[in-house]
Write an enzyme that holds these catalytic residues in place. Sequence first.
Site, PDB file in Angstrom:
ATOM      1  N   SER A 263     -81.722  58.794  30.457  1.00 27.14           N
ATOM      2  CA  SER A 263     -82.816  57.859  30.216  1.00 27.14           C
ATOM      3  C   SER A 263     -83.961  58.479  29.407  1.00 27.14           C
ATOM      4  O   SER A 263     -83.728  58.964  28.318  1.00 27.14           O
ATOM      5  CB  SER A 263     -83.279  57.315  31.556  1.00 27.14           C
ATOM      6  N   HIS A 404     -77.809  51.523  35.697  1.00 27.09           N
ATOM      7  CA  HIS A 404     -78.561  52.644  35.145  1.00 27.09           C
ATOM      8  C   HIS A 404     -78.608  53.771  36.173  1.00 27.09           C
ATOM      9  O   HIS A 404     -79.225  53.635  37.220  1.00 27.09           O
ATOM     10  CB  HIS A 404     -79.978  52.123  34.866  1.00 27.09           C
TER      11      HIS A 404
HETATM   12  C1  GCU Z   1     -87.814  52.611  31.810  1.00 29.27           C
HETATM   13  C2  GCU Z   1     -88.018  52.614  30.321  1.00 29.27           C
HETATM   14  C3  GCU Z   1     -86.824  53.219  29.584  1.00 29.27           C
HETATM   15  C4  GCU Z   1     -86.465  54.562  30.187  1.00 29.27           C
HETATM   16  C5  GCU Z   1     -86.278  54.442  31.681  1.00 29.27           C
HETATM   17  C6  GCU Z   1     -86.039  55.777  32.396  1.00 29.27           C
HETATM   18  O1  GCU Z   1     -86.814  51.698  32.142  1.00 29.27           O
HETATM   19  O2  GCU Z   1     -88.266  51.293  29.891  1.00 29.27           O
HETATM   20  O3  GCU Z   1     -87.116  53.386  28.222  1.00 29.27           O
HETATM   21  O4  GCU Z   1     -85.316  55.072  29.559  1.00 29.27           O
HETATM   22  O5  GCU Z   1     -87.444  53.902  32.257  1.00 29.27           O
HETATM   23  O6  GCU Z   1     -86.401  56.821  31.904  1.00 29.27           O
HETATM   24  O7  GCU Z   1     -85.493  55.730  33.507  1.00 29.27           O
END
Ligand code: GCU
Length: 424
Positions: A263, A404
Site C-alpha cells: 500500500s 486489501h
Molecule cells: C489509503 C489510501 C491509499 C493507501 C492505503 C494504505 O487507503 O487511500 O492510497 O495505499 O491507505 O496505505 O493502506
Amino acid sequence: MLAIRTILFLSLIMTMLTPAIVRADFPDVDQLSDRADLPDPLVMLDGTPVRTAGEWREKRRPELIKLFEWYMYGAAPAAPKFTAHVDSEHEVLGGKARMKQVTITFGPAGHESDGQIHLLLFVPAVQKKPAPVLLGLNFRGNHMVIAHPAIRLPTLWMPNGPGMENNRATEAGRGLEAPHWGLDQAIDRGYAVATFYHGDVKLDKPTWDDGVPALYFQSGQSAPGDHEWGTIAAWAWGLSRTVDYLVSDPDIDGKRIAVFGHSRNGKTALLAGALDERFALVIPSQAGCGGTSPSRGTVGESVERINTAFPHWFNATFKKFSRATSKLPFDQHCLIALVAPRPVLLTNATGDQWANPSGQFEMLKAAEPVFKLLGAEGCGAGTLPPENELVNTHLGYFIRPGKHDMSQVEWKQWLDFADKQLPK
Ligand code: GCU
C-alpha cells in the site's frame, strides 16, 4: 569590494549547505500541454524520441527522475555519512533464524546523529553464503512483526489501533502483525528479511516538525519547499539509507536486495527502486494511486482524493494536478520504467479496487517498451491474468481474490518471483 567578497563567500557556503534540491526548472503546471493519453516513456519532454539504450540512460532516465521530483514526490538530499551499530542478536523462529537489531545513525551537518533508523533484520541461521534480502517498511513498529521481548519498543508516535495507547506502542502490540509477515517462508527458502518503522524517517502526519526532513530545513523553514521531498520520498530515501548499511553486512548479499511494500509502503518501494539501482528487484504490493496505478485512471482512488486525504505524501506542486491529471508529463508507467532493466512484480487483490488492479496492469504493459529497449523481457501476459496465477516474467503480475492486505499468499508469490528473477 570586501562586502561583495563576503556575500559571494556566504552564498557559496549556503550552496554547500543547501540539500541537493532539483536544479532543473520545468514549466508551471498550467503551461504544460494536456495529454489525455499516456505520455510516451520513450519521448523526451521536448518531443525528441529516445531510440537507444544509451539515450535512455544518459538523457531520458535522468529527465524522468527530475520530472517526478519536480512535479510529484519532491527531491531528497544526497546520502549523508552514517554509522551503524548492531545492538543485539537473538536466535528466533525455533533456531532457524538470527534476529539482529541495528541502529543506523545519520544526518546533515550539525545533526550528524539526529537521524536514526532502527532496523530489524532476520537472517537464516545456517547460511553457506550471504543471503538475498527482502527489505520493506512497516506501519506500526518492529515489535509488531514478531513477538519477542528483546525488540525495542518504539517511543515515537504511532497511528492508534490494536496494541497502541494514546498513539504509543505498548507491550500488548508485540507480534500483532506477525500473520502478515512471511518470516517463516522467507527464512525456509534462504532469504533474509529486513524492516523498520517508516516513522523513524518521517511520521505519517501532515505536519513537518518531526523526522529527518526537519533536520534539513534551513533556518526559518517549517515545511519542505514546493519541489522538495514529501513523505513518500523521505521514506524511500530511508530505504536507501538502509541499503547503505546492508551492503556492508556480511550476512547479506548486497547484489540481491529486493524492496517490497504494501500500500503506501508499496508506493514507497516503487519510488525507492526507481531511484536507487542497488535494489535488484522491486515489489510494490497493492500500491495503487501515487504508486503503481495510473494518475489518469478512473477506477478507485483519484489524485484529487489522495492529495486531500494525504497531502504530505507528495510535494506541494502535485496538488496543482488534483483536477488536471491530463497535464502530468508522465504517468506511473514511467516510474515502473525507471526500474528497467531490473525486475518488477505488482501484486494485487480483486477486492481492492481502490488500488485499481487493472489500471496497474496497464501501467506495467506501458512500461514494457523501455524494458525491451534495454534488452530485458517484458510481461508474459497480454491481458489481466486470472486470479491466483503468477505471471513470473521480468515484469510480473499477480492478483488473488480477497481484500486489501499483506498476507502469506503475497509472500509466497514474492519468493517465487525472487527465486526466478533475482540475479544469480
Ligand atoms: C489509503 C489510501 C491509499 C493507501 C492505503 C494504505 O487507503 O487511500 O492510497 O495505499 O491507505 O496505505 O493502506
